[in-house]
Enzyme design. Structure first.
Site, short mmCIF file in Angstrom:
data_model
loop_
_atom_site.label_atom_id
_atom_site.label_comp_id
_atom_site.label_asym_id
_atom_site.label_seq_id
_atom_site.Cartn_x
_atom_site.Cartn_y
_atom_site.Cartn_z
N ASP A 103 0.86 -1.18 0.00
CA ASP A 103 0.00 0.00 0.00
C ASP A 103 0.90 1.24 0.00
O ASP A 103 2.13 1.13 -0.14
CB ASP A 103 -1.01 -0.04 1.16
CG ASP A 103 -0.36 0.23 2.52
OD1 ASP A 103 0.88 0.28 2.60
OD2 ASP A 103 -1.10 0.40 3.51
N HIS A 104 0.28 2.41 0.15
CA HIS A 104 1.06 3.66 0.10
C HIS A 104 2.12 3.73 1.20
O HIS A 104 3.20 4.26 1.00
CB HIS A 104 0.10 4.86 0.23
CG HIS A 104 -0.77 4.79 1.44
ND1 HIS A 104 -1.80 3.86 1.57
CD2 HIS A 104 -0.75 5.47 2.62
CE1 HIS A 104 -2.39 4.00 2.74
NE2 HIS A 104 -1.76 4.97 3.40
N CYS A 121 3.02 -3.11 4.09
CA CYS A 121 2.20 -1.95 4.41
C CYS A 121 2.97 -1.14 5.46
O CYS A 121 4.20 -1.20 5.49
CB CYS A 121 0.79 -2.34 4.85
SG CYS A 121 0.64 -3.27 6.39
N THR A 145 2.90 -1.43 8.85
CA THR A 145 3.43 -2.35 9.87
C THR A 145 3.62 -3.77 9.36
O THR A 145 4.28 -4.57 10.02
CB THR A 145 2.43 -2.45 11.04
OG1 THR A 145 1.17 -2.90 10.51
CG2 THR A 145 2.24 -1.10 11.73
N GLY A 146 2.98 -4.09 8.25
CA GLY A 146 2.97 -5.47 7.75
C GLY A 146 1.78 -6.25 8.30
O GLY A 146 1.51 -7.37 7.86
N GLY A 158 -1.78 -5.21 8.77
CA GLY A 158 -3.08 -5.12 8.10
C GLY A 158 -3.11 -5.88 6.79
O GLY A 158 -4.05 -6.64 6.51
N HIS A 204 8.49 -23.80 9.84
CA HIS A 204 7.50 -24.43 10.73
C HIS A 204 6.05 -24.16 10.33
O HIS A 204 5.18 -24.96 10.64
CB HIS A 204 7.70 -23.94 12.17
CG HIS A 204 8.90 -24.55 12.83
ND1 HIS A 204 9.18 -24.41 14.16
CD2 HIS A 204 9.91 -25.32 12.32
CE1 HIS A 204 10.30 -25.07 14.47
NE2 HIS A 204 10.77 -25.61 13.35
N ASN A 205 5.79 -23.03 9.70
CA ASN A 205 4.39 -22.65 9.42
C ASN A 205 4.05 -22.68 7.94
O ASN A 205 2.93 -22.34 7.56
CB ASN A 205 4.11 -21.26 10.00
CG ASN A 205 4.55 -21.12 11.45
OD1 ASN A 205 5.46 -20.35 11.74
ND2 ASN A 205 3.95 -21.87 12.34
N ARG A 211 7.25 1.12 7.90
CA ARG A 211 7.42 2.06 9.01
C ARG A 211 8.14 1.37 10.17
O ARG A 211 8.32 1.97 11.23
CB ARG A 211 6.05 2.58 9.46
CG ARG A 211 5.38 3.44 8.40
CD ARG A 211 3.96 3.83 8.79
NE ARG A 211 3.34 4.65 7.76
CZ ARG A 211 2.03 4.86 7.66
NH1 ARG A 211 1.20 4.32 8.54
NH2 ARG A 211 1.55 5.62 6.68
N HIS A 218 4.84 -30.34 12.15
CA HIS A 218 4.36 -29.00 11.78
C HIS A 218 3.18 -29.09 10.80
O HIS A 218 2.27 -28.26 10.84
CB HIS A 218 5.50 -28.17 11.19
CG HIS A 218 6.66 -28.05 12.13
ND1 HIS A 218 6.55 -27.40 13.33
CD2 HIS A 218 7.91 -28.55 12.07
CE1 HIS A 218 7.71 -27.48 13.97
NE2 HIS A 218 8.55 -28.19 13.22
C1 RB5 Z 1 -1.79 2.97 6.53
O1 RB5 Z 1 -1.78 4.20 7.17
C2 RB5 Z 1 -1.53 1.85 7.53
O2 RB5 Z 1 -2.59 1.77 8.43
C3 RB5 Z 1 -1.35 0.55 6.82
O3 RB5 Z 1 -0.29 0.63 5.92
C4 RB5 Z 1 -0.99 -0.65 7.69
O4 RB5 Z 1 0.07 -0.37 8.53
C5 RB5 Z 1 -2.10 -1.30 8.37
O5 RB5 Z 1 -1.94 -2.31 9.06
#
Ligand code: RB5
Length: 145
Positions: free
Chosen positions: A8-9, A65, A67-68, A70, A98-99, A109, A133
């Protein structure tokens, strides 16, 4: 290997570095976006990437994304996909060993280019160990919604 990449962005700042890294290792990359810093819905990209893996068009996937988290939650809604958000290489290696994870996810971020590429390497170089596993993965598969 054919690998789908999606972000995503918020993940976009890592896109070029990760795709360049994958291509430098000789992989073919299927890019499902996004294509700029403009805001997009990560569930859409997560699903798009997941469907490429679930259909067999791509063997594995890399999704990014903020945090990875969502985007991996979205990918995990597609049957046959096991996506894991990993912020360091050890977890990425174990996620495969394992998974039997078939999509790795991380956050732009959270990690920089170097760690991101190390996560990708750890994921791609590991192999599923099967055995006990596989039994646990079957148990997960059989959890009723
Ligand atoms: C976007 O702002 C952010 O929420 C998305 O990239 C992600 O981190 C969601 O889990």
């Amino acid at each position: 290997m054919k690998i789908v990449f999606g972000c995503d962005h918020a993940g976009f700042p890592l896109k070029d570095a990760v795709i360049d890294h994958l291509r430098a290792m000789g992989h073919e990359v299927v890019d499902v976006g996004c294509f700029s810093n403009e805001r997009v819905d990560y569930p859409v990209v997560g699903e798009l990437a997941a469907r490429k893996v679930a259909s067999g068009e791509c063997e594995l996937g890399v999704i990014v994304c903020g945090t990875g988290i969502g985007i991996s939650l979205a990918a995990n809604r597609v049957k046959g996909v096991r996506a894991a958000a990993c912020s360091e290489p050890y977890s990425a290696e174990m996620a495969r060993r394992h998974n039997n994870v078939n999509i790795i996810s991380f956050g732009a971020r959270v990690v920089g280019e170097g760690v991101a590429c190390s996560i990708v390497d750890a994921f791609l170089n590991a192999r599923f160990e099967g055995g006990r596993h596989a039994q646990w993965l079957d148990m997960i598969e059989n959890i009723l919604p």
